[in-house]
Design a protein around this motif. Structure first.
Motif, PDB file in Angstrom:
ATOM      1  N   HIS A   1       0.841  -1.207   0.000  1.00  0.00           N
ATOM      2  CA  HIS A   1       0.000   0.000   0.000  1.00  0.00           C
ATOM      3  C   HIS A   1       0.871   1.250   0.000  1.00  0.00           C
ATOM      4  O   HIS A   1       1.810   1.363   0.791  1.00  0.00           O
ATOM      5  CB  HIS A   1      -0.915   0.008   1.225  1.00  0.00           C
ATOM      6  CG  HIS A   1      -1.869   1.163   1.253  1.00  0.00           C
ATOM      7  ND1 HIS A   1      -2.978   1.227   0.437  1.00  0.00           N
ATOM      8  CD2 HIS A   1      -1.866   2.306   1.976  1.00  0.00           C
ATOM      9  CE1 HIS A   1      -3.630   2.355   0.672  1.00  0.00           C
ATOM     10  NE2 HIS A   1      -2.964   3.029   1.597  1.00  0.00           N
TER      11      HIS A   1
ATOM     12  N   TYR B   1      -3.992   7.590   5.270  1.00  0.00           N
ATOM     13  CA  TYR B   1      -4.353   7.443   3.862  1.00  0.00           C
ATOM     14  C   TYR B   1      -4.707   6.006   3.454  1.00  0.00           C
ATOM     15  O   TYR B   1      -4.146   5.444   2.524  1.00  0.00           O
ATOM     16  CB  TYR B   1      -3.246   8.007   2.965  1.00  0.00           C
ATOM     17  CG  TYR B   1      -3.016   9.478   3.189  1.00  0.00           C
ATOM     18  CD1 TYR B   1      -4.066  10.383   3.064  1.00  0.00           C
ATOM     19  CD2 TYR B   1      -1.770   9.966   3.549  1.00  0.00           C
ATOM     20  CE1 TYR B   1      -3.874  11.737   3.292  1.00  0.00           C
ATOM     21  CE2 TYR B   1      -1.562  11.325   3.771  1.00  0.00           C
ATOM     22  CZ  TYR B   1      -2.623  12.207   3.641  1.00  0.00           C
ATOM     23  OH  TYR B   1      -2.418  13.544   3.872  1.00  0.00           O
ATOM     24  N   ARG B   2      -5.663   5.446   4.179  1.00  0.00           N
ATOM     25  CA  ARG B   2      -6.295   4.231   3.687  1.00  0.00           C
ATOM     26  C   ARG B   2      -7.141   4.594   2.464  1.00  0.00           C
ATOM     27  O   ARG B   2      -7.719   5.664   2.407  1.00  0.00           O
ATOM     28  CB  ARG B   2      -7.204   3.613   4.751  1.00  0.00           C
ATOM     29  CG  ARG B   2      -6.488   3.086   5.994  1.00  0.00           C
ATOM     30  CD  ARG B   2      -7.500   2.546   6.987  1.00  0.00           C
ATOM     31  NE  ARG B   2      -6.881   2.046   8.205  1.00  0.00           N
ATOM     32  CZ  ARG B   2      -7.556   1.587   9.256  1.00  0.00           C
ATOM     33  NH1 ARG B   2      -8.889   1.555   9.227  1.00  0.00           N
ATOM     34  NH2 ARG B   2      -6.921   1.144  10.330  1.00  0.00           N
ATOM     35  N   GLY B   3      -7.236   3.680   1.502  1.00  0.00           N
ATOM     36  CA  GLY B   3      -8.099   3.952   0.356  1.00  0.00           C
ATOM     37  C   GLY B   3      -7.359   3.917  -0.962  1.00  0.00           C
ATOM     38  O   GLY B   3      -6.173   3.578  -1.040  1.00  0.00           O
ATOM     39  N   GLY B   4      -8.083   4.325  -2.012  1.00  0.00           N
ATOM     40  CA  GLY B   4      -7.609   4.130  -3.377  1.00  0.00           C
ATOM     41  C   GLY B   4      -6.742   5.220  -3.962  1.00  0.00           C
ATOM     42  O   GLY B   4      -6.194   5.051  -5.043  1.00  0.00           O
TER      43      GLY B   4
ATOM     44  N   GLN C   1      -3.607  12.101  -2.580  1.00  0.00           N
ATOM     45  CA  GLN C   1      -4.055  12.840  -1.409  1.00  0.00           C
ATOM     46  C   GLN C   1      -2.902  13.369  -0.574  1.00  0.00           C
ATOM     47  O   GLN C   1      -2.969  14.471  -0.024  1.00  0.00           O
ATOM     48  CB  GLN C   1      -4.970  11.970  -0.547  1.00  0.00           C
ATOM     49  CG  GLN C   1      -5.861  12.767   0.405  1.00  0.00           C
ATOM     50  CD  GLN C   1      -6.824  13.666  -0.335  1.00  0.00           C
ATOM     51  OE1 GLN C   1      -7.569  13.226  -1.199  1.00  0.00           O
ATOM     52  NE2 GLN C   1      -6.805  14.959  -0.001  1.00  0.00           N
TER      53      GLN C   1
ATOM     54  N   LYS D   1     -11.848  -5.251   6.370  1.00  0.00           N
ATOM     55  CA  LYS D   1     -11.998  -3.806   6.400  1.00  0.00           C
ATOM     56  C   LYS D   1     -10.896  -3.162   5.572  1.00  0.00           C
ATOM     57  O   LYS D   1      -9.738  -3.594   5.608  1.00  0.00           O
ATOM     58  CB  LYS D   1     -11.939  -3.310   7.849  1.00  0.00           C
ATOM     59  CG  LYS D   1     -12.303  -1.860   8.046  1.00  0.00           C
ATOM     60  CD  LYS D   1     -12.288  -1.523   9.536  1.00  0.00           C
ATOM     61  CE  LYS D   1     -12.567  -0.052   9.776  1.00  0.00           C
ATOM     62  NZ  LYS D   1     -12.493   0.276  11.220  1.00  0.00           N
ATOM     63  N   LEU D   2     -11.223  -2.126   4.808  1.00  0.00           N
ATOM     64  CA  LEU D   2     -10.301  -1.514   3.858  1.00  0.00           C
ATOM     65  C   LEU D   2      -8.998  -1.053   4.500  1.00  0.00           C
ATOM     66  O   LEU D   2      -9.006  -0.195   5.385  1.00  0.00           O
ATOM     67  CB  LEU D   2     -10.986  -0.324   3.173  1.00  0.00           C
ATOM     68  CG  LEU D   2     -10.153   0.449   2.144  1.00  0.00           C
ATOM     69  CD1 LEU D   2      -9.833  -0.428   0.945  1.00  0.00           C
ATOM     70  CD2 LEU D   2     -10.881   1.710   1.720  1.00  0.00           C
ATOM     71  N   ASP D   3      -7.884  -1.645   4.060  1.00  0.00           N
ATOM     72  CA  ASP D   3      -6.532  -1.235   4.465  1.00  0.00           C
ATOM     73  C   ASP D   3      -6.347  -1.178   5.979  1.00  0.00           C
ATOM     74  O   ASP D   3      -5.577  -0.357   6.502  1.00  0.00           O
ATOM     75  CB  ASP D   3      -6.176   0.128   3.844  1.00  0.00           C
ATOM     76  CG  ASP D   3      -6.135   0.086   2.336  1.00  0.00           C
ATOM     77  OD1 ASP D   3      -5.807  -0.972   1.780  1.00  0.00           O
ATOM     78  OD2 ASP D   3      -6.451   1.114   1.698  1.00  0.00           O
TER      79      ASP D   3
ATOM     80  N   PHE E   1      -8.243   8.864   5.539  1.00  0.00           N
ATOM     81  CA  PHE E   1      -8.673   8.178   4.324  1.00  0.00           C
ATOM     82  C   PHE E   1      -8.325   8.978   3.069  1.00  0.00           C
ATOM     83  O   PHE E   1      -8.255  10.205   3.100  1.00  0.00           O
ATOM     84  CB  PHE E   1     -10.176   7.902   4.372  1.00  0.00           C
ATOM     85  CG  PHE E   1     -10.557   6.867   5.392  1.00  0.00           C
ATOM     86  CD1 PHE E   1     -10.515   5.520   5.077  1.00  0.00           C
ATOM     87  CD2 PHE E   1     -10.928   7.240   6.679  1.00  0.00           C
ATOM     88  CE1 PHE E   1     -10.851   4.555   6.011  1.00  0.00           C
ATOM     89  CE2 PHE E   1     -11.260   6.279   7.626  1.00  0.00           C
ATOM     90  CZ  PHE E   1     -11.226   4.939   7.293  1.00  0.00           C
TER      91      PHE E   1
ATOM     92  N   SER F   1      -9.941   8.511  -0.395  1.00  0.00           N
ATOM     93  CA  SER F   1     -10.859   7.886  -1.345  1.00  0.00           C
ATOM     94  C   SER F   1     -10.466   8.268  -2.770  1.00  0.00           C
ATOM     95  O   SER F   1      -9.737   9.247  -2.992  1.00  0.00           O
ATOM     96  CB  SER F   1     -12.293   8.340  -1.071  1.00  0.00           C
ATOM     97  OG  SER F   1     -12.674   7.979   0.240  1.00  0.00           O
ATOM     98  N   ASN F   2     -10.955   7.504  -3.747  1.00  0.00           N
ATOM     99  CA  ASN F   2     -10.691   7.842  -5.142  1.00  0.00           C
ATOM    100  C   ASN F   2     -11.094   9.279  -5.428  1.00  0.00           C
ATOM    101  O   ASN F   2     -12.105   9.765  -4.905  1.00  0.00           O
ATOM    102  CB  ASN F   2     -11.446   6.888  -6.067  1.00  0.00           C
ATOM    103  CG  ASN F   2     -10.877   5.476  -6.022  1.00  0.00           C
ATOM    104  OD1 ASN F   2      -9.697   5.283  -5.713  1.00  0.00           O
ATOM    105  ND2 ASN F   2     -11.711   4.493  -6.320  1.00  0.00           N
TER     106      ASN F   2
END
Length: 313
Positions: A108, A115-118, A123, A142-144, A201, A203-204
């Motif tokens: 990751h 900065y979890r997420g896509g 970001q 759970k995401l990342d 986070f 996100s995209n």
């Protein structure tokens, strides 16, 4: 030899796949996103990881959606020792997470739990961070949010943009995974639970995040431009059309003009009023309906009518 299923999609992932191949791991399959139409002519194009896999002679599986698919069972039936993901683009279902005896790990592009997420690279630059890095982690539902195995940090330089940082972090991730895998295989690796109080986070990127708000100060806008370069690209509006800003810098002029007003014009750039009396100097742009061009080309040609006092929205 440890058998691996690799899952990844963009350019970020390709060097990591090549490293696994060169290190002699038994790669049973490469899982990536389906081919997508690209460009104005909508040419069906394979993702970079597919191109790399085919070059290496590796089998490729391209599920549109992994959960509940025939491809999911196909992957489970491969019975890999380990699943390695790097910017795959889909969340792995529970039945896959529990399949490999050595687990599922993810490369990751942030220093988790930040900065979890896509879109962690975008970001981090947009937020003006001075440092980022790569985390090798166990995957969870759970995401990342899985446990951290190892991390490697690098500085974000003042002129780094998302494309440059993608390349840097891809290499960092490749090297970190290479050094971390032996301990995972030997089950001697460390394992650190993420601090949930420090989670953020990424996100995209949304269309709204691409739009310039001229009331922000020039440093904030500069970070936005470089965080969106070379994709998806920041934009503003001018003469009722979208006006892309591919590259810009913090300007030198001071002003008391309304944000969005053109306050200075030079040979190779022009400056637009931003918040707090600052300006953003535009160097690489794309007017509505036109090709990408330098500000110098714009001012010399189709943009020759640009005047001080013109307004960007």
């Amino acid at each position: 030899m440890t058998s691996i299923v690799f899952m990844g999609t963009p350019d970020f992932s390709a060097p990591i796949l090549r490293m696994l191949y060169e290190e002699g791991y038994a790669i049973k399959a490469v899982i990536t996103q389906p081919d997508r139409p690209v460009g104005r002519k909508r040419v069906l194009t394979p993702p970079p990881v597919k191109a790399a896999a085919l070059e290496l002679g590796l089998p490729v599986i391209q599920p549109e959606k992994l959960r509940g698919s025939a491809e999911l069972q196909q992957i489970i039936d491969l019975q890999p020792d380990l699943i390695v993901t790097a910017a795959f683009g889909q969340i792995l279902p529970k039945e896959l997470l529990v399949t490999p005896p050595l687990g599922c790990i993810n490369v990751h592009a942030s220093l988790l739990p930040k900065y979890r997420g896509g879109a962690p690279i975008h970001q981090a630059i947009i937020d003006g961070e001075k440092e980022t890095g790569v985390t090798i982690m166990y995957m969870a539902e759970k995401l990342d949010a899985g446990d951290i195995i190892s991390q490697s940090a690098i500085p974000i330089e003042a002129e780094d943009h998302t494309g440059a940082l993608f390349d840097k972090l891809s290499n960092v991730g490749r090297d970190l995974l290479k050094n971390t895998l032996p301990s995972i295989i030997n089950k001697t690796n460390s394992r650190t639970v993420q601090d949930e109080t420090q989670v953020s986070f990424a996100s995209n990127i949304s269309r709204e995040q691409e739009r310039i708000d001229w009331t922000e100060d020039a440093t904030t806008l500069y970070n936005q431009v470089r965080g969106l370069h070379p994709w998806p690209v920041a934009y503003t509006t001018f003469e009722e059309g979208n006006f892309k800003i591919w590259w810009a810098k913090v300007g030198q002029s001071k002003h008391d003009a309304q944000p969005g007003t053109v306050v200075a014009i030079a040979k190779d750039h022009f400056e637009v009023a931003a918040g707090n009396g600052s300006t953003l100097a535009l160097y690489d742009i794309q007017p509505a309906g036109k090709k990408r061009m330098t500000a110098e080309e714009y001012l010399r040609g189709t943009g020759s009518k640009l005047q001080i006092g013109d307004q960007f929205q």
